[in-house]
Motif scaffolding. Structure first.
Motif, PDB file in Angstrom:
ATOM      1  N   LEU A  36       0.829  -1.209   0.000  1.00 32.85           N
ATOM      2  CA  LEU A  36       0.000   0.000   0.000  1.00 32.85           C
ATOM      3  C   LEU A  36       0.868   1.265   0.000  1.00 32.85           C
ATOM      4  O   LEU A  36       0.576   2.233  -0.702  1.00 32.85           O
ATOM      5  CB  LEU A  36      -0.946  -0.005   1.215  1.00 32.85           C
ATOM      6  N   GLN A  37       1.961   1.232   0.768  1.00 35.30           N
ATOM      7  CA  GLN A  37       2.861   2.389   0.790  1.00 35.30           C
ATOM      8  C   GLN A  37       3.460   2.654  -0.595  1.00 35.30           C
ATOM      9  O   GLN A  37       3.620   3.802  -1.003  1.00 35.30           O
ATOM     10  CB  GLN A  37       3.993   2.178   1.805  1.00 35.30           C
ATOM     11  N   ASN A  38       3.782   1.579  -1.310  1.00 36.96           N
ATOM     12  CA  ASN A  38       4.271   1.723  -2.682  1.00 36.96           C
ATOM     13  C   ASN A  38       3.259   2.472  -3.540  1.00 36.96           C
ATOM     14  O   ASN A  38       3.615   3.371  -4.296  1.00 36.96           O
ATOM     15  CB  ASN A  38       4.521   0.341  -3.301  1.00 36.96           C
ATOM     16  N   VAL A  39       1.992   2.074  -3.399  1.00 34.58           N
ATOM     17  CA  VAL A  39       0.959   2.646  -4.263  1.00 34.58           C
ATOM     18  C   VAL A  39       0.682   4.117  -3.910  1.00 34.58           C
ATOM     19  O   VAL A  39       0.453   4.928  -4.796  1.00 34.58           O
ATOM     20  CB  VAL A  39      -0.336   1.808  -4.173  1.00 34.58           C
ATOM     21  N   VAL A  40       0.752   4.466  -2.623  1.00 31.97           N
ATOM     22  CA  VAL A  40       0.376   5.831  -2.246  1.00 31.97           C
ATOM     23  C   VAL A  40       1.567   6.799  -2.212  1.00 31.97           C
ATOM     24  O   VAL A  40       1.376   7.994  -1.966  1.00 31.97           O
ATOM     25  CB  VAL A  40      -0.355   5.889  -0.877  1.00 31.97           C
ATOM     26  N   GLU A  41       2.775   6.292  -2.469  1.00 33.25           N
ATOM     27  CA  GLU A  41       3.944   7.189  -2.398  1.00 33.25           C
ATOM     28  C   GLU A  41       3.809   8.360  -3.377  1.00 33.25           C
ATOM     29  O   GLU A  41       4.021   9.515  -3.020  1.00 33.25           O
ATOM     30  CB  GLU A  41       5.237   6.408  -2.686  1.00 33.25           C
ATOM     31  N   GLY A  42       3.477   8.056  -4.613  1.00 32.82           N
ATOM     32  CA  GLY A  42       3.309   9.106  -5.630  1.00 32.82           C
ATOM     33  C   GLY A  42       2.198  10.086  -5.265  1.00 32.82           C
ATOM     34  O   GLY A  42       2.422  11.297  -5.255  1.00 32.82           O
ATOM     35  N   PRO A  43       1.014   9.573  -4.954  1.00 35.56           N
ATOM     36  CA  PRO A  43      -0.069  10.476  -4.563  1.00 35.56           C
ATOM     37  C   PRO A  43       0.311  11.390  -3.392  1.00 35.56           C
ATOM     38  O   PRO A  43      -0.050  12.557  -3.382  1.00 35.56           O
ATOM     39  CB  PRO A  43      -1.195   9.523  -4.160  1.00 35.56           C
ATOM     40  N   LEU A  44       1.071  10.868  -2.426  1.00 34.79           N
ATOM     41  CA  LEU A  44       1.445  11.690  -1.270  1.00 34.79           C
ATOM     42  C   LEU A  44       2.609  12.616  -1.603  1.00 34.79           C
ATOM     43  O   LEU A  44       2.577  13.814  -1.308  1.00 34.79           O
ATOM     44  CB  LEU A  44       1.836  10.790  -0.085  1.00 34.79           C
ATOM     45  N   SER A  45       3.665  12.051  -2.234  1.00 38.18           N
ATOM     46  CA  SER A  45       4.891  12.815  -2.458  1.00 38.18           C
ATOM     47  C   SER A  45       4.769  13.806  -3.603  1.00 38.18           C
ATOM     48  O   SER A  45       5.345  14.874  -3.569  1.00 38.18           O
ATOM     49  CB  SER A  45       6.030  11.850  -2.824  1.00 38.18           C
ATOM     50  N   VAL A  46       4.055  13.412  -4.646  1.00 37.56           N
ATOM     51  CA  VAL A  46       4.034  14.219  -5.864  1.00 37.56           C
ATOM     52  C   VAL A  46       2.705  14.943  -6.032  1.00 37.56           C
ATOM     53  O   VAL A  46       2.670  16.146  -6.256  1.00 37.56           O
ATOM     54  CB  VAL A  46       4.314  13.330  -7.097  1.00 37.56           C
ATOM     55  N   ARG A  47       1.600  14.190  -5.896  1.00 38.59           N
ATOM     56  CA  ARG A  47       0.302  14.826  -6.104  1.00 38.59           C
ATOM     57  C   ARG A  47      -0.163  15.567  -4.865  1.00 38.59           C
ATOM     58  O   ARG A  47      -1.110  16.340  -4.915  1.00 38.59           O
ATOM     59  CB  ARG A  47      -0.733  13.772  -6.507  1.00 38.59           C
ATOM     60  N   ARG A  48       0.499  15.310  -3.736  1.00 39.30           N
ATOM     61  CA  ARG A  48       0.175  16.012  -2.491  1.00 39.30           C
ATOM     62  C   ARG A  48      -1.278  15.840  -2.080  1.00 39.30           C
ATOM     63  O   ARG A  48      -1.917  16.781  -1.615  1.00 39.30           O
ATOM     64  CB  ARG A  48       0.497  17.512  -2.615  1.00 39.30           C
ATOM     65  N   VAL A  61      -7.740   5.894  -2.224  1.00 39.65           N
ATOM     66  CA  VAL A  61      -7.455   5.653  -3.646  1.00 39.65           C
ATOM     67  C   VAL A  61      -6.577   4.405  -3.796  1.00 39.65           C
ATOM     68  O   VAL A  61      -6.836   3.537  -4.632  1.00 39.65           O
ATOM     69  CB  VAL A  61      -6.740   6.879  -4.273  1.00 39.65           C
ATOM     70  N   GLY A  62      -5.546   4.309  -2.952  1.00 35.68           N
ATOM     71  CA  GLY A  62      -4.621   3.187  -3.024  1.00 35.68           C
ATOM     72  C   GLY A  62      -5.336   1.859  -2.797  1.00 35.68           C
ATOM     73  O   GLY A  62      -5.115   0.886  -3.525  1.00 35.68           O
ATOM     74  N   GLU A  63      -6.224   1.833  -1.811  1.00 35.14           N
ATOM     75  CA  GLU A  63      -6.931   0.582  -1.517  1.00 35.14           C
ATOM     76  C   GLU A  63      -7.874   0.208  -2.654  1.00 35.14           C
ATOM     77  O   GLU A  63      -7.997  -0.955  -3.016  1.00 35.14           O
ATOM     78  CB  GLU A  63      -7.693   0.712  -0.199  1.00 35.14           C
ATOM     79  N   ALA A  90       1.257   2.844 -10.765  1.00 32.41           N
ATOM     80  CA  ALA A  90       1.207   3.744 -11.915  1.00 32.41           C
ATOM     81  C   ALA A  90      -0.154   4.436 -11.988  1.00 32.41           C
ATOM     82  O   ALA A  90      -0.239   5.653 -12.192  1.00 32.41           O
ATOM     83  CB  ALA A  90       1.487   2.970 -13.202  1.00 32.41           C
ATOM     84  N   LEU A  91      -1.232   3.670 -11.784  1.00 30.58           N
ATOM     85  CA  LEU A  91      -2.578   4.243 -11.881  1.00 30.58           C
ATOM     86  C   LEU A  91      -2.838   5.265 -10.781  1.00 30.58           C
ATOM     87  O   LEU A  91      -3.612   6.200 -10.956  1.00 30.58           O
ATOM     88  CB  LEU A  91      -3.630   3.133 -11.802  1.00 30.58           C
ATOM     89  N   ALA A  92      -2.159   5.080  -9.641  1.00 24.13           N
ATOM     90  CA  ALA A  92      -2.374   5.983  -8.507  1.00 24.13           C
ATOM     91  C   ALA A  92      -1.943   7.409  -8.826  1.00 24.13           C
ATOM     92  O   ALA A  92      -2.339   8.344  -8.146  1.00 24.13           O
ATOM     93  CB  ALA A  92      -1.617   5.475  -7.276  1.00 24.13           C
ATOM     94  N   MET A  93      -1.115   7.567  -9.855  1.00 23.14           N
ATOM     95  CA  MET A  93      -0.717   8.914 -10.258  1.00 23.14           C
ATOM     96  C   MET A  93      -1.802   9.581 -11.106  1.00 23.14           C
ATOM     97  O   MET A  93      -1.647  10.719 -11.533  1.00 23.14           O
ATOM     98  CB  MET A  93       0.599   8.868 -11.053  1.00 23.14           C
TER      99      MET A  93
END
Lengths: 265, 215
Positions: free
Chosen positions: A108-120, A129-131, A163-166
């Motif tokens: 789950l952390q892998n999937v949400v890293e982009g949304p948190l780090s990049v998409r804020r 979203v990740g789940e 990838a989709l999480a972005m």
């Protein structure tokens, strides 16, 4: 919808040392399209894919993603250029042959890293979203596992969810099933078929002929740094224009499970 | 045993100063070492050369000479630094040289695909380092970093030559005032050993913790 351009790449050149890998390649991807790139190894198909995400910076040419253009002949990393490159990367998600999951993070952390780090995104929303995405790729029960505990097929499905999480405009997939056993390929291909059905724009470098025939709207055949042929799948597989494609397909159908083909022309 | 009763407060104070020197220098040295490691792998040549020169100087000369240069030498140029800050400064500069090499090894050992995955989603350089690269690099470098920390703890005994009243200096003066040198130095040695045993245990626990994801 199909007429909106997602990617518009012009005159892409790329050279590694003495080897000219891309020789003036033009490519447009329309919104909702699934484009499969095929060709012998060394033909430049992976390099082309990586140039669309600017992981590889072309020596010349322009890449436009949804109206944002990077002129690749501008060297250096000026602030404006770096910002544009990042902008394009955020819109074009990449799935790698070797997954490249972050091994120190849970699924789950892998999937949400982009949304948190990049998409804020706010954390609770990102997790939601990740789940949802993990549910879509059938791995919600693995959410708290580390990648080391997963099979290759599961890792690639997590990478697709990541990838989709972005929330990308397009997903670029570089031989997503090439390092998988045949049994594990099916589960990844199933996820990709599902995505195609939902209208996700995708560019896929693959050797999976049956899959390409089923999901591709268009097939590009690359050889020696050029796009040699560009066809609808029916035409491509049954009546290709060039003898080069014909001999490639003959070789492939004999050795479909063994994708390494010697470049002959 | 009256020796012990008499010297315990001083020895404990010396132990505290030794701990202070070691911990503060390690933390500062890690920070500086990280920057030097990043300079060393930078694509900008002058930065790379500066890092190489730095490591070469501070790793290639005796710590004792560096300490004496800072404490006795700098006043000649009008720069006067009190003993404890002078010791911490020297230990920081010295350990940063070694730690930078450990960090560099750890960073380079991280798979190239990790950079690509993070870059492909548009993460910034700083963010990639903090979230993706450092956590993996530290895990690889941890055994070497632990060694460095332990070596630094023992190296702090050199601060005694610039009048810092740390564990070694306390033992020395306790020994010379009572002529009980064996007791004084054995007790000091046990002090260092206890600190370093605690560090080793901490390191092992950290290694287990960081290894969980990979089991």
């Amino acid at each position: 919808m199909m007429d909106r351009l997602t990617i518009d790449a012009h005159g892409l050149h790329k050279r590694f040392g003495d080897l000219q890998v891309l020789k003036s390649v033009d490519l447009t991807i329309r919104s909702g399209e699934v484009v499969v790139i095929m060709g012998p190894s060394g033909s430049g198909k992976t390099t082309l894919l990586r140039c669309l995400n600017l992981l590889e910076q072309p020596d010349a040419g322009t890449v436009t993603v949804r109206g944002r253009t990077v002129d690749c002949s501008v060297r250096g990393s000026g602030r404006g250029q770096a910002g544009l490159v990042r902008d394009i990367r955020i819109r074009t998600a990449m799935v790698f042959q070797h997954y490249n999951l972050f091994p120190h993070m849970t699924v789950l952390q892998n999937v949400v890293e982009g949304p948190l780090s990049v998409r804020r995104l706010p954390r609770p929303y990102a997790l939601e979203v990740g789940e949802r995405l993990l549910e879509r790729v059938g791995l919600i029960d693995k959410r708290d596992e580390y990648p080391a505990k997963l099979s290759g097929g599961q890792k690639q499905r997590v990478a697709i969810a990541r990838a989709l999480a972005m929330d990308p405009e397009v997903v670029l997939l570089d031989e997503p099933t090439s390092s998988l056993d045949p049994e594990l390929r099916a589960e990844v291909l199933q996820v990709l078929k599902d995505l195609a059905r939902r209208g996700m724009t995708m560019v896929i470098v693959t050797h999976e002929i049956a899959f390409a025939r089923e999901v591709a709207d268009r097939i590009l055949f690359m050889d020696n740094g050029y796009i040699l042929e560009e066809q609808a799948p029916q035409t491509f597989f049954s009546n290709p224009a060039s003898t080069r494609v014909r001999s490639f397909l003959r070789l492939m159908s004999g050795t479909e499970s063994q994708p390494e083909i010697e470049a002959t022309g | 045993m009256d020796f012990l009763a008499l010297q315990t407060p001083a020895l404990l104070q010396g132990l505290a100063v030794t701990l202070l020197l070691g911990l503060v220098s390690f933390v500062l040295g890690s920070g500086l070492g990280t920057l030097i490691a990043l300079a060393r792998i930078s694509t900008f040549l002058p930065l790379r050369l500066a890092a190489i020169a730095y490591v070469s100087v501070f790793r290639g000369t005796p710590l004792l000479i560096q300490i004496m240069l800072v404490y006795f030498g700098l006043p000649q140029l009008g720069v006067r630094i009190p003993p404890i800050p002078a010791a911490i400064l020297t230990f920081t500069l010295y350990s940063a040289a070694y730690l930078s090499e450990n960090f560099r090894g750890g960073i380079l050992a991280v798979d190239k695909g990790q950079w690509e995955a993070a870059n492909s989603m548009g993460m910034t350089y700083q963010r990639i380092l903090a979230r993706i690269i450092f956590p993996q690099a530290i895990r690889t470098a941890l055994p070497a970093i632990g060694n460095r920390f332990i070596a630094l703890m023992k190296d702090t005994s050199l601060a005694s030559v610039i009048t810092v009243v740390e564990l070694t200096r306390v033992a020395e003066s306790a020994g010379s005032s009572s002529f009980r040198y064996i007791e004084a130095f054995v007790i000091a040695a046990i002090g260092y050993w206890l600190i370093n045993t605690a560090l080793s245990l901490g390191q092992a626990a950290l290694e287990r913790r960081m290894g969980r994801a990979y089991a």
